[in-house]
Design a protein around this motif. Structure first.
Motif, PDB file in Angstrom:
ATOM      1  N   LEU A   4     -67.121 -57.956 -18.825  1.00 32.28           N
ATOM      2  CA  LEU A   4     -68.446 -57.546 -18.359  1.00 32.28           C
ATOM      3  C   LEU A   4     -69.212 -56.753 -19.407  1.00 32.28           C
ATOM      4  CD1 LEU A   4     -67.823 -56.655 -14.605  1.00 32.28           C
ATOM      5  CD2 LEU A   4     -68.944 -58.656 -15.580  1.00 32.28           C
ATOM      6  N   ASP A   5     -68.503 -55.953 -20.195  1.00 29.67           N
ATOM      7  CA  ASP A   5     -69.168 -55.216 -21.273  1.00 29.67           C
ATOM      8  C   ASP A   5     -69.699 -56.172 -22.338  1.00 29.67           C
ATOM      9  OD1 ASP A   5     -68.681 -52.804 -20.052  1.00 29.67           O
ATOM     10  OD2 ASP A   5     -66.884 -52.365 -21.241  1.00 29.67           O
ATOM     11  N   ARG A   6     -68.933 -57.207 -22.632  1.00 27.57           N
ATOM     12  CA  ARG A   6     -69.380 -58.194 -23.614  1.00 27.57           C
ATOM     13  C   ARG A   6     -70.604 -58.939 -23.100  1.00 27.57           C
ATOM     14  NH1 ARG A   6     -64.149 -61.493 -25.174  1.00 27.57           N
ATOM     15  NH2 ARG A   6     -65.715 -62.722 -26.270  1.00 27.57           N
ATOM     16  N   ILE A   7     -70.618 -59.268 -21.814  1.00 24.53           N
ATOM     17  CA  ILE A   7     -71.771 -59.957 -21.224  1.00 24.53           C
ATOM     18  C   ILE A   7     -72.994 -59.056 -21.271  1.00 24.53           C
ATOM     19  CG2 ILE A   7     -72.713 -60.890 -19.076  1.00 24.53           C
ATOM     20  CD1 ILE A   7     -69.845 -61.857 -18.449  1.00 24.53           C
ATOM     21  N   ARG A   8     -72.823 -57.796 -20.907  1.00 22.17           N
ATOM     22  CA  ARG A   8     -73.944 -56.851 -20.935  1.00 22.17           C
ATOM     23  C   ARG A   8     -74.516 -56.700 -22.339  1.00 22.17           C
ATOM     24  NH1 ARG A   8     -70.632 -53.200 -17.532  1.00 22.17           N
ATOM     25  NH2 ARG A   8     -71.190 -53.737 -15.401  1.00 22.17           N
ATOM     26  N   SER A   9     -73.654 -56.606 -23.322  1.00 22.12           N
ATOM     27  CA  SER A   9     -74.147 -56.443 -24.691  1.00 22.12           C
ATOM     28  C   SER A   9     -74.860 -57.712 -25.164  1.00 22.12           C
ATOM     29  CB  SER A   9     -73.017 -56.064 -25.650  1.00 22.12           C
ATOM     30  OG  SER A   9     -72.091 -57.112 -25.764  1.00 22.12           O
ATOM     31  N   PHE A  10     -74.373 -58.876 -24.753  1.00 19.56           N
ATOM     32  CA  PHE A  10     -75.064 -60.115 -25.112  1.00 19.56           C
ATOM     33  C   PHE A  10     -76.445 -60.172 -24.467  1.00 19.56           C
ATOM     34  CE2 PHE A  10     -76.219 -64.454 -23.872  1.00 19.56           C
ATOM     35  CZ  PHE A  10     -76.413 -65.007 -25.128  1.00 19.56           C
ATOM     36  N   ARG A  17     -81.800 -62.094 -24.469  1.00 20.05           N
ATOM     37  CA  ARG A  17     -83.105 -62.057 -23.795  1.00 20.05           C
ATOM     38  C   ARG A  17     -83.770 -63.424 -23.803  1.00 20.05           C
ATOM     39  NH1 ARG A  17     -84.533 -57.694 -27.224  1.00 20.05           N
ATOM     40  NH2 ARG A  17     -83.158 -56.013 -26.649  1.00 20.05           N
ATOM     41  N   ARG A  18     -83.633 -64.147 -24.931  1.00 18.35           N
ATOM     42  CA  ARG A  18     -84.194 -65.505 -25.011  1.00 18.35           C
ATOM     43  C   ARG A  18     -83.546 -66.422 -23.979  1.00 18.35           C
ATOM     44  NH1 ARG A  18     -84.248 -64.986 -30.560  1.00 18.35           N
ATOM     45  NH2 ARG A  18     -82.217 -65.964 -30.727  1.00 18.35           N
ATOM     46  N   THR A  20     -82.059 -65.553 -21.196  1.00 18.38           N
ATOM     47  CA  THR A  20     -82.473 -65.111 -19.875  1.00 18.38           C
ATOM     48  C   THR A  20     -83.867 -65.614 -19.537  1.00 18.38           C
ATOM     49  OG1 THR A  20     -81.133 -63.119 -20.122  1.00 18.38           O
ATOM     50  CG2 THR A  20     -82.783 -63.087 -18.401  1.00 18.38           C
ATOM     51  N   ASP A  21     -84.798 -65.502 -20.485  1.00 18.20           N
ATOM     52  CA  ASP A  21     -86.157 -65.993 -20.254  1.00 18.20           C
ATOM     53  C   ASP A  21     -86.179 -67.492 -20.041  1.00 18.20           C
ATOM     54  OD1 ASP A  21     -87.174 -63.456 -20.463  1.00 18.20           O
ATOM     55  OD2 ASP A  21     -87.753 -63.663 -22.582  1.00 18.20           O
ATOM     56  N   GLN A  22     -85.387 -68.208 -20.815  1.00 14.63           N
ATOM     57  CA  GLN A  22     -85.331 -69.663 -20.661  1.00 14.63           C
ATOM     58  C   GLN A  22     -84.768 -70.028 -19.288  1.00 14.63           C
ATOM     59  OE1 GLN A  22     -82.671 -71.574 -23.396  1.00 14.63           O
ATOM     60  NE2 GLN A  22     -83.770 -73.512 -23.277  1.00 14.63           N
ATOM     61  N   GLY A  23     -83.755 -69.318 -18.846  1.00 13.33           N
ATOM     62  CA  GLY A  23     -83.186 -69.564 -17.524  1.00 13.33           C
ATOM     63  C   GLY A  23     -84.192 -69.305 -16.414  1.00 13.33           C
TER      64      GLY A  23
END
Length: 46
Positions: A4-10, A17-18, A20-23
Motif C-alpha cells: 500500500l505504501d508503494r501504491i500511495r507513492s506511485f 497522477r497521469r 489517475t486522470d486517464q482513468g
C-alpha cells in the motif's frame, strides 16, 4: 516497503497522477461505462 505504501507513492508521482486522470476520463465515457456493466453482468450470470 509494504504494498500500500508503494501504491500511495506511485499515485503521488507525476506518472501516477497521469494514470489517475486517464482513468477518470475513461470512467466518464458512457461507452466505457456500458462495457463495464456488460462485463459485470457476464460475471454475475456464472
Amino acid at each position: 516497503m509494504p504494498l500500500l505504501d508503494r501504491i500511495r507513492s506511485f499515485l503521488a508521482s507525476p506518472q501516477g497522477r497521469r494514470v489517475t486522470d486517464q482513468g477518470r476520463r475513461y470512467a466518464s465515457d458512457p461507452r466505457r461505462q456500458q462495457q463495464a456493466r456488460n462485463l459485470l453482468a457476464r460475471f454475475r450470470r456464472r
